[in-house]
Scaffold this motif. Structure first.
Motif, short mmCIF file in Angstrom:
data_model
loop_
_atom_site.label_atom_id
_atom_site.label_comp_id
_atom_site.label_asym_id
_atom_site.label_seq_id
_atom_site.Cartn_x
_atom_site.Cartn_y
_atom_site.Cartn_z
N SER A 429 0.82 -1.22 0.00
CA SER A 429 0.00 0.00 0.00
C SER A 429 0.85 1.25 0.00
O SER A 429 0.51 2.25 0.65
CB SER A 429 -0.95 0.00 1.21
N GLY A 430 1.99 1.24 -0.72
CA GLY A 430 2.80 2.44 -0.87
C GLY A 430 3.74 2.71 0.28
O GLY A 430 4.37 3.79 0.31
N ASN A 431 3.87 1.80 1.24
CA ASN A 431 4.76 2.00 2.38
C ASN A 431 6.19 1.69 1.95
O ASN A 431 6.61 0.52 1.85
CB ASN A 431 4.34 1.11 3.54
N ALA A 432 6.97 2.75 1.65
CA ALA A 432 8.31 2.56 1.11
C ALA A 432 9.25 1.91 2.11
O ALA A 432 10.12 1.11 1.72
CB ALA A 432 8.87 3.92 0.66
N ARG A 433 9.09 2.21 3.39
CA ARG A 433 9.99 1.62 4.39
C ARG A 433 9.81 0.11 4.47
O ARG A 433 10.78 -0.64 4.45
CB ARG A 433 9.73 2.26 5.75
N ARG A 434 8.57 -0.33 4.55
CA ARG A 434 8.31 -1.77 4.61
C ARG A 434 8.68 -2.46 3.31
O ARG A 434 9.16 -3.60 3.30
CB ARG A 434 6.83 -2.01 4.94
N ARG A 437 12.45 -2.95 3.20
CA ARG A 437 12.84 -4.03 4.10
C ARG A 437 12.51 -5.40 3.49
O ARG A 437 13.30 -6.35 3.58
CB ARG A 437 12.14 -3.86 5.45
N SER A 438 11.32 -5.51 2.87
CA SER A 438 10.92 -6.77 2.26
C SER A 438 11.81 -7.12 1.07
O SER A 438 12.20 -8.29 0.89
CB SER A 438 9.46 -6.68 1.81
N LEU A 439 12.15 -6.12 0.24
CA LEU A 439 13.02 -6.38 -0.91
C LEU A 439 14.42 -6.79 -0.47
O LEU A 439 15.06 -7.65 -1.08
CB LEU A 439 13.08 -5.13 -1.79
N ARG A 440 14.87 -6.17 0.61
CA ARG A 440 16.21 -6.51 1.10
C ARG A 440 16.24 -7.96 1.59
O ARG A 440 17.22 -8.68 1.38
CB ARG A 440 16.60 -5.56 2.24
N ALA A 441 15.14 -8.39 2.21
CA ALA A 441 15.07 -9.78 2.66
C ALA A 441 15.02 -10.75 1.49
O ALA A 441 15.46 -11.91 1.60
CB ALA A 441 13.85 -9.99 3.56
N ALA A 442 14.50 -10.27 0.32
CA ALA A 442 14.41 -11.11 -0.87
C ALA A 442 15.67 -11.04 -1.73
O ALA A 442 15.73 -11.65 -2.80
CB ALA A 442 13.19 -10.72 -1.70
N GLY A 443 16.67 -10.25 -1.31
CA GLY A 443 17.92 -10.18 -2.05
C GLY A 443 18.06 -8.98 -2.97
O GLY A 443 19.02 -8.92 -3.74
N ARG A 444 17.13 -8.05 -2.89
CA ARG A 444 17.21 -6.83 -3.71
C ARG A 444 17.46 -5.65 -2.79
O ARG A 444 16.59 -5.29 -1.99
CB ARG A 444 15.93 -6.62 -4.51
N ASP A 445 18.60 -5.03 -2.88
CA ASP A 445 18.98 -3.91 -2.01
C ASP A 445 18.58 -2.61 -2.69
O ASP A 445 19.33 -2.03 -3.48
CB ASP A 445 20.48 -3.95 -1.73
N ILE A 446 17.35 -2.16 -2.41
CA ILE A 446 16.82 -0.92 -2.97
C ILE A 446 16.43 -0.02 -1.80
O ILE A 446 15.68 -0.44 -0.92
CB ILE A 446 15.61 -1.17 -3.88
N SER A 447 16.91 1.19 -1.78
CA SER A 447 16.68 2.07 -0.64
C SER A 447 15.25 2.61 -0.63
O SER A 447 14.55 2.60 -1.65
CB SER A 447 17.67 3.24 -0.69
N GLU A 448 14.87 3.09 0.54
CA GLU A 448 13.53 3.65 0.73
C GLU A 448 13.32 4.89 -0.13
O GLU A 448 12.27 5.08 -0.76
CB GLU A 448 13.33 3.97 2.21
N SER A 449 14.34 5.75 -0.20
CA SER A 449 14.21 6.98 -1.00
C SER A 449 14.10 6.67 -2.48
O SER A 449 13.36 7.34 -3.22
CB SER A 449 15.41 7.89 -0.73
N THR A 450 14.82 5.63 -2.95
CA THR A 450 14.73 5.24 -4.35
C THR A 450 13.33 4.75 -4.69
O THR A 450 12.77 5.08 -5.75
CB THR A 450 15.76 4.15 -4.65
N LEU A 451 12.73 3.98 -3.79
CA LEU A 451 11.37 3.49 -4.03
C LEU A 451 10.38 4.65 -4.12
O LEU A 451 9.46 4.63 -4.95
CB LEU A 451 10.97 2.52 -2.93
N ARG A 452 10.52 5.64 -3.24
CA ARG A 452 9.62 6.79 -3.30
C ARG A 452 9.78 7.53 -4.64
O ARG A 452 8.80 7.99 -5.23
CB ARG A 452 9.91 7.74 -2.14
N ARG A 453 11.03 7.66 -5.11
CA ARG A 453 11.28 8.37 -6.37
C ARG A 453 10.70 7.59 -7.55
O ARG A 453 10.09 8.17 -8.43
CB ARG A 453 12.79 8.57 -6.54
N TRP A 454 10.83 6.26 -7.53
CA TRP A 454 10.26 5.45 -8.60
C TRP A 454 8.74 5.56 -8.62
O TRP A 454 8.12 5.57 -9.67
CB TRP A 454 10.66 3.99 -8.41
N LYS A 455 8.14 5.62 -7.43
CA LYS A 455 6.68 5.72 -7.35
C LYS A 455 6.20 7.01 -8.02
O LYS A 455 5.15 7.02 -8.69
CB LYS A 455 6.24 5.67 -5.89
#
Length: 595
Positions: A429-434, A437-455
């Motif tokens: 639901s658009g929660n960049a922090r969660r 964290r979920s992507l990092r657990a799956a092996g994708r290291d994408i920062s919270e700020s990058t996700l907000r920018r992509w959105k």
């Protein structure tokens, strides 16, 4: 008594508490009637006189020259004395000296004669409407008993004198006859002396005196006795009524029966103010406030960050479960929580009417159930979208040329990274922090700020992903609904595993999934829904609830291993005062309101 009626002590206490007003009314009425009856009776007074009975001198002992027999049996002597004192002759003699309209039988009925234990003391007790007359009657009976005993003894001695006198030779001629005549005359003389001194060996040792207080009636004592007897009878009546009455008396009995607490009480809304849907204007403040209590209690009991799937059911039809689902969804959505309302009452779907939305083709709960599979949809969806092969979801790969360009000290992301990040954002639901964290657990290291920018950059792609993975119809901010429809269900469609899979999908996009289902004691579907949900809210109309339906509902939920989170009492009898400030009471000066 409790064992006889087949109930334990808590149940007994609950019944007594629930019918306390009936029991109190019976006890107070009985005590009051006894008090009034006692006060209406004429006063009675009791006076007592004591007699002492002794051993009489036997005429036979004088005649035979033997000793006086003192070996009388105590019980027989006491019975003889009581019988003597109770003779009608005594009452008749008392009547001759008594002034008034009372008969000899009335006087006899007013007197009781009783021995004091094993002693020779006999108490003569008289009860009359005057203290003076009561004492006079007791003394008169005591005196007559003494006189009767004396007359009886003297008559016996006289009979012995007459018998001896008849045996005396009139003209003794021989010395033997002379000696015999002298002996008989001597005994006659002794009997004459005994007759003169005979008093029946009974004396009045204590005369009766007029009492200071009446002996009856005793209003206070009679009221207490009547109240105590009435209490026992009232409790017995209450237990009988409870045995044959299937209704639930109060909330205490309901919570004890179901083993769950009350989350909220929803007041009855008048027919003229009864809302047609949750967005109806000018709604009853007490009605809305009750759902704020329910929302707050649910949020306080929920674990932070965990989504909850709550099945809302009831023991019987028309208890108000759909009403609770609709207005609870409204309250949760207005508080900012993501809510999914699911109408799984496929026999009588009404939730869409409460939410004021239409049933769109393809957007109902049946379509969601039929589209569910045994695989993990979230993992497959993420893989399909990332690979660009999601044939039912469209091509959500980022547009060419939109890959992150390499810069000194900056990581380069490809289209798959961008798509996976947008998918995870949509899932959470658009929660960049969660999402980070979920992507990092799956092996994708994408920062919270990058996700907000992509959105922000890939708005259209993000919206497509949201639309593809989001089930239900949006009816308001933070509120979606999966509508129901009447349908002949295929066997096994409403199954525990299929429902769990659907609920797992829905909980990923919602903080609360509220499921409106059928009454649990009438249709089997409710047990399957309750087993798949995280908890059950039981809606009970206390006025209409019956114990057998509640026990059936509890048994069904227990068999389904469902957890009853709490009870919502619909249309309780108590009033709901509302604490709020009307506009006309707001002080216009300085912006301060009067409280």
């Amino acid at each position: 008594m409790t064992g006889y009626l087949g109930m334990d002590l808590p149940r007994f206490i609950a019944i007594v508490r629930s019918r306390r007003w009936l029991i109190t009314a019976i006890v107070v009425s009985a005590a009051g009637l006894a008090l009034v009856w006692s006060l209406s009776q004429s006063s009675r007074y009791t006076a007592s006189a004591d007699l002492l009975f002794g051993h009489t001198t036997s005429a036979d002992a004088i005649i035979t020259g033997g000793a006086t027999d003192t070996t009388d049996v105590p019980d027989r002597t006491a019975a003889t004395n009581l019988a003597l004192a109770s003779l009608d002759t005594v009452a008749a003699n008392v009547k001759r000296g008594f002034r008034g309209s009372a008969t000899a039988q009335d006087l006899k009925d007013a007197v009781t004669v009783a021995a004091q234990g094993d002693s020779d003391v006999v108490t003569v007790t008289a009860e009359w409407d005057s203290p003076t007359q009561a004492a006079a009657i007791a003394n008169a009976f005591a005196t007559e008993i003494v006189n009767l005993r004396r007359q009886t003894e003297r008559a016996g001695i006289q009979r012995a004198i007459d018998a001896l006198s008849a045996r005396v030779p009139p003209n003794p001629k021989t010395p033997a006859e002379t000696a015999r005549a002298d002996s008989l005359n001597a005994k006659v003389g002794d009997l004459e002396a005994l007759k003169q001194s005979a008093d029946g060996n009974v004396n009045v040792v204590e005369r009766a005196t007029p009492p200071d207080h009446r002996s009856s009636p005793k209003p206070l004592r009679n009221a207490v006795i009547a109240g105590f007897v009435a209490l026992i009878l009232a409790i017995f009546v209450a237990l009988l009524l409870a045995r044959f009455d299937d209704r639930i008396a109060d909330e205490e009995e309901l919570t004890a029966l179901m083993g769950a607490s009350v989350l909220a009480r929803i007041p009855e809304v008048g027919r003229s103010r009864r809302p047609t849907h949750i967005w109806t204007p000018a709604q009853d403040p007490a009605f809305l406030e009750s759902f704020e209590f329910l929302r707050l209690n649910l949020q306080l009991t929920a674990h932070d960050g965990d989504s909850q799937v709550l099945a809302v059911t009831s023991p019987a039809a028309a208890d108000g479960k759909s009403t609770v689902v609709g207005w609870l969804a409204r309250s949760l959505a207005l508080s900012g929580a993501e809510v999914m309302a699911v109408d799984l009452d496929l026999r009588k779907p009404e939730l869409h009417a409460y939410l004021n939305t239409s049933r769109e083709p393809g957007g109902g709960v049946l379509d969601a159930l039929l589209a569910s599979s045994a695989d993990d949809r979230d993992s497959d969806q993420l893989r399909l979208v990332a690979d660009g092969n999601g044939e039912n979801h469209g091509d959500f790969r980022a547009a060419p040329g939109n890959s992150e360009q390499q810069a000194p000290g900056r990581r380069v992301y490809n289209d798959d990274d961008i798509t996976a990040g947008l998918v995870e954002l949509a899932r959470l639901s658009g929660n960049a922090r969660r999402a980070a964290r979920s992507l990092r657990a799956a092996g994708r290291d994408i920062s919270e700020s990058t996700l907000r920018r992509w959105k922000d950059i890939h708005v259209e792609t993000y919206d497509k992903i949201r639309a593809a993975r989001t089930r239900g119809t949006v009816v308001a901010p933070h509120l979606r609904v999966l509508t129901g429809s009447r349908h002949e269900l295929a066997s096994g469609l409403i199954a525990r595993e299929r429902l769990r899979q659907l609920f797992d999908e829905l909980r990923e996009d919602a903080d609360f999934v509220l499921v409106d289902t059928v009454p649990v004691s009438t249709v089997a579907d409710a047990s399957a829904v309750a087993a798949a949900a995280d908890g059950v809210i039981l809606v009970v109309d206390l006025e209409r609830a019956r114990r057998r339906e509640l026990l059936t509902a509890k048994r069904q939920l227990t068999n389904a291993r469902a957890k009853i989170i709490g009870i919502v009492i619909n249309r309780p009898s108590s009033d709901f005062p509302v604490y709020y400030l009307p506009e006309e009471d707001v002080a216009p000066e300085r912006g301060v309101s009067r409280r």
